[in-house]
Design a protein around this motif. Sequence first.
Motif, PDB file in Angstrom:
ATOM      1  N   UNK A 136      -8.506  13.918   2.388  1.00 26.86           N
ATOM      2  CA  UNK A 136      -9.025  13.265   1.760  1.00 26.86           C
ATOM      3  C   UNK A 136      -8.326  13.894   0.336  1.00 26.86           C
ATOM      4  N   UNK A 137      -8.256  15.047   0.137  1.00 27.39           N
ATOM      5  CA  UNK A 137      -7.523  15.217  -0.552  1.00 27.39           C
ATOM      6  C   UNK A 137      -5.826  15.864  -0.733  1.00 27.39           C
ATOM      7  N   UNK A 138      -5.163  15.194   0.208  1.00 24.48           N
ATOM      8  CA  UNK A 138      -3.897  14.607   0.579  1.00 24.48           C
ATOM      9  C   UNK A 138      -3.857  13.290  -0.158  1.00 24.48           C
ATOM     10  N   UNK A 139      -5.083  12.481   0.263  1.00 26.36           N
ATOM     11  CA  UNK A 139      -5.060  11.094  -0.051  1.00 26.36           C
ATOM     12  C   UNK A 139      -5.086  10.986  -1.468  1.00 26.36           C
ATOM     13  N   UNK A 140      -5.777  11.778  -2.340  1.00 28.25           N
ATOM     14  CA  UNK A 140      -6.197  11.488  -3.896  1.00 28.25           C
ATOM     15  C   UNK A 140      -4.808  11.809  -4.198  1.00 28.25           C
ATOM     16  N   UNK A 141      -4.091  13.075  -3.580  1.00 30.01           N
ATOM     17  CA  UNK A 141      -3.223  13.211  -4.582  1.00 30.01           C
ATOM     18  C   UNK A 141      -1.466  12.643  -4.087  1.00 30.01           C
ATOM     19  N   UNK A 142      -2.021  11.124  -3.555  1.00 33.82           N
ATOM     20  CA  UNK A 142      -1.531  10.501  -3.243  1.00 33.82           C
ATOM     21  C   UNK A 142      -1.240   9.524  -4.573  1.00 33.82           C
ATOM     22  N   UNK A 143      -2.765   8.835  -4.835  1.00 27.26           N
ATOM     23  CA  UNK A 143      -2.747   7.391  -5.813  1.00 27.26           C
ATOM     24  C   UNK A 143      -2.903   7.950  -6.172  1.00 27.26           C
ATOM     25  N   UNK A 144      -2.487   9.417  -7.285  1.00 29.67           N
ATOM     26  CA  UNK A 144      -1.813   9.994  -8.668  1.00 29.67           C
ATOM     27  C   UNK A 144      -0.007   9.855  -8.919  1.00 29.67           C
ATOM     28  N   UNK A 145       0.097   9.457  -7.570  1.00 33.86           N
ATOM     29  CA  UNK A 145       1.826   9.650  -7.577  1.00 33.86           C
ATOM     30  C   UNK A 145       1.876   8.315  -7.230  1.00 33.86           C
ATOM     31  N   UNK A 146       1.595   7.796  -6.106  1.00 32.15           N
ATOM     32  CA  UNK A 146       2.140   6.668  -5.590  1.00 32.15           C
ATOM     33  C   UNK A 146       1.103   5.212  -6.368  1.00 32.15           C
ATOM     34  N   UNK A 147       2.244   3.653  -6.716  1.00 36.71           N
ATOM     35  CA  UNK A 147       1.051   2.774  -6.598  1.00 36.71           C
ATOM     36  C   UNK A 147       1.417   1.667  -5.717  1.00 36.71           C
ATOM     37  N   UNK A 148       0.432   0.880  -5.011  1.00 38.32           N
ATOM     38  CA  UNK A 148       1.022   0.254  -3.550  1.00 38.32           C
ATOM     39  C   UNK A 148       0.953  -0.798  -3.776  1.00 38.32           C
ATOM     40  N   UNK A 149       1.821  -1.527  -4.244  1.00 34.68           N
ATOM     41  CA  UNK A 149       1.989  -3.556  -4.213  1.00 34.68           C
ATOM     42  C   UNK A 149       1.525  -4.102  -3.286  1.00 34.68           C
ATOM     43  N   UNK A 150       0.654  -5.319  -2.726  1.00 33.19           N
ATOM     44  CA  UNK A 150       0.522  -5.821  -1.296  1.00 33.19           C
ATOM     45  C   UNK A 150       0.701  -7.182  -1.689  1.00 33.19           C
ATOM     46  N   UNK A 151       1.197  -8.486  -2.881  1.00 32.22           N
ATOM     47  CA  UNK A 151       1.552  -9.414  -2.591  1.00 32.22           C
ATOM     48  C   UNK A 151       2.384  -9.225  -3.161  1.00 32.22           C
ATOM     49  N   UNK A 152       2.254 -10.218  -1.931  1.00 30.20           N
ATOM     50  CA  UNK A 152       4.634 -10.775  -2.917  1.00 30.20           C
ATOM     51  C   UNK A 152       4.742 -11.327  -4.293  1.00 30.20           C
ATOM     52  N   UNK A 153       3.387 -11.932  -4.975  1.00 28.12           N
ATOM     53  CA  UNK A 153       3.575 -12.627  -6.311  1.00 28.12           C
ATOM     54  C   UNK A 153       3.602 -11.639  -7.304  1.00 28.12           C
TER      55      UNK A 153
END
Length: 86
Positions: free
Chosen positions: A7-24
Amino acid sequence: MTREEYKIYKKELMKRFYWCTTRSELHYLIKEKGYKYLFRCTHFKTDKYFWVFDRTEELLKDVEEFHKKKYEEKSETKVSEAVAIE
């Protein structure tokens, strides 16, 4: 890795990166706004691509702008379809 560590690891990832999931959205960010993604990944369950960007204030503003524009386009389409049916 324990559940709490994850949970801590995932929270840190969410602060650092943005995931784009659609081609548009990807097209908007790289072609219209000039961002470069860090890497492309494949989701392990869906087998679909997603792109990872550095999370910055400017990027988040442009993502918000993209989603507002997309929402407005969908709203206009529904209104014009309703008018056309009548």
